[in-house]
Design an enzyme around this catalytic site. Structure first.
Site, PDB file in Angstrom:
ATOM      1  N   CYS A  81     -24.237  29.878  21.228  1.00 41.14           N
ATOM      2  CA  CYS A  81     -25.874  29.669  21.610  1.00 41.14           C
ATOM      3  C   CYS A  81     -26.174  28.535  20.647  1.00 41.14           C
ATOM      4  O   CYS A  81     -26.084  28.590  19.601  1.00 41.14           O
ATOM      5  CB  CYS A  81     -26.577  30.800  21.432  1.00 41.14           C
ATOM      6  SG  CYS A  81     -26.404  32.129  22.670  1.00 41.14           S
ATOM      7  N   HIS A  82     -27.218  27.598  21.430  1.00 43.60           N
ATOM      8  CA  HIS A  82     -27.943  26.775  20.493  1.00 43.60           C
ATOM      9  C   HIS A  82     -28.943  27.255  19.646  1.00 43.60           C
ATOM     10  O   HIS A  82     -29.799  27.980  20.010  1.00 43.60           O
ATOM     11  CB  HIS A  82     -28.510  25.487  21.577  1.00 43.60           C
ATOM     12  CG  HIS A  82     -27.441  24.776  22.218  1.00 43.60           C
ATOM     13  ND1 HIS A  82     -27.017  25.376  23.418  1.00 43.60           N
ATOM     14  CD2 HIS A  82     -26.926  23.716  21.818  1.00 43.60           C
ATOM     15  CE1 HIS A  82     -26.064  24.436  24.069  1.00 43.60           C
ATOM     16  NE2 HIS A  82     -26.177  23.483  22.877  1.00 43.60           N
ATOM     17  N   MET A 117     -31.210  34.195  26.325  1.00 41.56           N
ATOM     18  CA  MET A 117     -30.560  34.951  25.199  1.00 41.56           C
ATOM     19  C   MET A 117     -31.454  35.417  24.103  1.00 41.56           C
ATOM     20  O   MET A 117     -31.394  36.681  23.656  1.00 41.56           O
ATOM     21  CB  MET A 117     -29.257  34.326  24.773  1.00 41.56           C
ATOM     22  CG  MET A 117     -28.482  33.860  25.836  1.00 41.56           C
ATOM     23  SD  MET A 117     -27.733  35.075  26.824  1.00 41.56           S
ATOM     24  CE  MET A 117     -26.910  36.400  25.648  1.00 41.56           C
ATOM     25  N   GLU A 118     -32.336  34.676  23.752  1.00 42.48           N
ATOM     26  CA  GLU A 118     -33.418  34.935  22.880  1.00 42.48           C
ATOM     27  C   GLU A 118     -34.069  36.010  23.370  1.00 42.48           C
ATOM     28  O   GLU A 118     -34.458  37.230  22.373  1.00 42.48           O
ATOM     29  CB  GLU A 118     -34.247  33.750  22.372  1.00 42.48           C
ATOM     30  CG  GLU A 118     -33.474  32.864  21.342  1.00 42.48           C
ATOM     31  CD  GLU A 118     -32.523  32.107  22.239  1.00 42.48           C
ATOM     32  OE1 GLU A 118     -31.738  31.217  21.571  1.00 42.48           O
ATOM     33  OE2 GLU A 118     -32.386  31.972  23.589  1.00 42.48           O
ATOM     34  N   ASP A 132     -32.561  54.024  16.143  1.00 39.91           N
ATOM     35  CA  ASP A 132     -32.327  54.254  14.622  1.00 39.91           C
ATOM     36  C   ASP A 132     -33.528  54.715  14.175  1.00 39.91           C
ATOM     37  O   ASP A 132     -33.118  56.004  13.456  1.00 39.91           O
ATOM     38  CB  ASP A 132     -32.124  52.744  14.002  1.00 39.91           C
ATOM     39  CG  ASP A 132     -31.753  52.718  12.550  1.00 39.91           C
ATOM     40  OD1 ASP A 132     -30.916  53.592  12.047  1.00 39.91           O
ATOM     41  OD2 ASP A 132     -32.576  52.184  11.610  1.00 39.91           O
TER      42      ASP A 132
END
Length: 163
Positions: A81-82, A117-118, A132
């Protein structure tokens, strides 16, 4: 006639390769992704009464911070990924009765490559943070769906249509 589709992160020899975006023109790119977290009716009732406080902080606020931080670190997490300097990243969390929470991440950049992707990373890590922080109440929490909802500004736009 259009070229056949192929995987972009493989070179001619079939080896992993970063996509060369050097020749592309920078454009405004926006991507929005969503994760669904099924927490159950009991945890949802606690959350609806107010953002559930924990030792790490309020669940939603902490998840928002984690999602933004993760989106900014996507290139460190996913090979090839960039690295992107995001213009903006927003996380929105809403209750989806009777037992779930929807987390949406919208990432924006002016650049040569997209921010899907971000957005997916931001939504995913925010969902993991909810898990969590609530697991002390139940381990029956399920992150049931993480998906791209839309992207604009690249070679082709995408808009998910709910079935």
């Amino acid at each position: 006639m259009s070229e056949p589709r192929s995987l972009t992160h493989l070179n001619a020899a079939g080896q992993p390769s970063m996509v060369d975006v050097g020749g592309k023109i920078a454009t405004r790119r926006v991507a929005r992704a969503r994760s669904r977290v099924v927490v159950g009716a009991e945890i949802l009732a606690l959350v609806q009464a107010g953002d559930l406080p924990t030792r790490k902080g309020p669940v939603f606020q902490t998840a928002i911070l984690a999602g933004v931080m993760a989106a900014k670190k996507t290139a460190d997490l996913i090979p090839l990924c960039h690295p992107l300097g995001l213009d903006d990243c927003q996380i929105r969390i809403e209750v989806a009765a009777p037992d779930a929470i929807l987390i949406e991440c919208t990432a924006t950049v002016t650049g040569k490559t997209g921010v899907e992707m971000e957005a997916l990373t931001g939504a995913s890590v925010a969902a993991l943070t909810v898990y969590d922080m609530c697991k002390a109440l139940s381990h029956n929490i399920v992150i049931s769906e993480t998906r791209l909802l839309e992207k604009t500004g690249g070679k082709q736009d995408f808009h998910h249509v709910d079935e």
